[in-house]
Design an enzyme around this catalytic site. Structure first.
Site, short mmCIF file in Angstrom:
data_model
loop_
_atom_site.label_atom_id
_atom_site.label_comp_id
_atom_site.label_asym_id
_atom_site.label_seq_id
_atom_site.Cartn_x
_atom_site.Cartn_y
_atom_site.Cartn_z
N ILE A 191 0.88 -1.18 0.00
CA ILE A 191 0.00 0.00 0.00
C ILE A 191 0.90 1.22 0.00
O ILE A 191 1.48 1.58 1.02
CB ILE A 191 -0.91 0.04 1.25
CG1 ILE A 191 -1.67 -1.27 1.42
CG2 ILE A 191 -1.84 1.24 1.20
CD1 ILE A 191 -2.77 -1.50 0.42
N GLU A 192 1.04 1.88 -1.13
CA GLU A 192 1.96 3.02 -1.22
C GLU A 192 1.19 4.32 -1.45
O GLU A 192 1.58 5.16 -2.24
CB GLU A 192 2.97 2.77 -2.34
CG GLU A 192 3.80 1.50 -2.12
CD GLU A 192 4.84 1.26 -3.19
OE1 GLU A 192 5.41 2.24 -3.69
OE2 GLU A 192 5.07 0.08 -3.53
#
Length: 364
Positions: A125-126
């Protein structure tokens, strides 16, 4: 995504999982059993597809995170070598603020892992998150609940979470790093793309300067995160920057491409594989150069239109300097983005270059 849409998607996905043949695709049925053996040291490999995995140094690999199309042959082979294979997990954070949506996503991922005989999940999850926001708390809950579900449903499974090179809200990713580290098995620290926010002069620089990279691990450790939860990620790629101007001192000024509050970024360049870099450096204007301050290699070349480019990358020398710190700081291991981008051809020079890159992961 609305709750009804996400739940509907997960319901259909679950049906597909149920309908899928659960017959082991391996020649030896025991290879479909999940890997439970604990390792003292991790070599974590991201695989983005294709068949180059057949040329990996399997004497080193402990975990493969599959970011490409599912490959049953890869799963079987990795298991034959005692290596885990984990799936990619990503989701839009706004959609999992709702508990039901979050549970549905987790249920789908566990079902998928079971149907594909996989050994866990790498949560990637960036996305930008504001500290204290609903998304901030939802992300922390997602990691905790995902880990609990995987450990319960697939005993011995591994849940890892990808974090930026520093915990200091890099790219506005202001996560609860302490709580996330406590919840999951590993944090994979993406020690690359460190010029995603350039606040000083708009110039080409190293993708992962050694001192900056290593100091950031002290920041994680200063949060009292267990070093055995940290895996160092190194880049097997570099950046090719077109120079707006190349000074007499060799400084390459780059175009101003803003990113998340910074006036300049590495988006002014293009990512290039180590395979490409090794071929390009031989025909470059400068040959391989070394920057003592950033402790990284680079070179200059001229394209067909006559424009000067500067390429910054990592090689066995710069990687060795980082890998040595993995053991001295007591970290859990090392890995790379990504395993596919070396030259795995039969050419003697390529074989030597590729072997040195793999060996550099264990220090020199």
């Amino acid at each position: 995504m609305a709750w009804s849409l996400l739940v509907g998607y997960v319901f259909l996905s679950s049906l597909l999982v149920i309908c899928r043949s659960t017959t082991c695709p391996c020649e030896r049925p025991e290879l479909c059993q999940q890997i439970r053996e604990e390792r003292d040291f991790e070599v974590f490999v991201f695989d983005v597809g294709g068949k180059t995995w057949k040329s990996y140094n399997w004497s080193m690999v402990t975990t493969v995170a599959t970011f490409g199309k599912y490959d049953a042959e890869l799963m079987c082979y990795a298991h034959s070598k005692g290596a885990r294979v984990v799936q990619k997990g990503d989701v839009r954070l706004a959609s999992i603020v709702d508990q039901d949506n979050r549970t549905a996503w987790i249920t789908d991922k566990v079902s998928l892992a079971k149907s594909q005989f996989m050994d866990g999940i790498n949560i990637d999850i960036e996305q930008a998150v504001e500290e204290g926001s609903p998304e901030y708390h939802a992300l922390t809950a997602l990691v905790k609940e995902t880990t609990e579900a995987f450990h319960r449903e697939i005993p011995g499974s591994q849940v890892s979470f990808d974090v930026a090179w520093s915990p200091k809200c890099i790219d506005k990713r202001c996560y609860d790093y302490v709580a996330i580290a406590e919840s999951c098995d590993l944090l994979f620290v993406m020690s690359y793309d460190e010029q995603s926010q350039i606040l000083g002069d708009c110039i080409a620089m190293a993708n992962a300067p050694v001192l900056q990279t290593l100091n950031a691990y002290d920041l994680y450790l200063d949060l009292n995160i267990d070093p055995k939860k940290l895996v160092m990620g190194v880049p097997w790629y570099g950046y090719d920057y077109p120079c707006v101007n190349l000074s007499q001192e060799g400084i390459c000024s780059i175009a101003k491409v803003p990113f998340r509050g910074a006036p300049c970024s590495d988006a002014a360049g293009k990512q290039k594989t180590y395979k490409w870099i090794m071929k390009q450096v031989n025909s470059s204007l400068s040959g391989r150069l070394w920057d003592d301050k950033q402790q990284a290699p680079y070179f200059n070349y001229k394209d067909q239109k006559g424009q000067i480019h500067q390429v910054w990358y990592d090689d066995p020398h710069s990687i060795c300097l980082k890998a040595a710190t993995v053991k001295s700081k007591g970290l859990m291991g090392i890995g790379m983005w990504n395993g596919n981008i070396l030259d795995y051809s039969d050419e003697p020079v390529a074989r030597e270059q590729t072997s040195r890159m793999w060996n550099a992961l264990l220090g020199c």
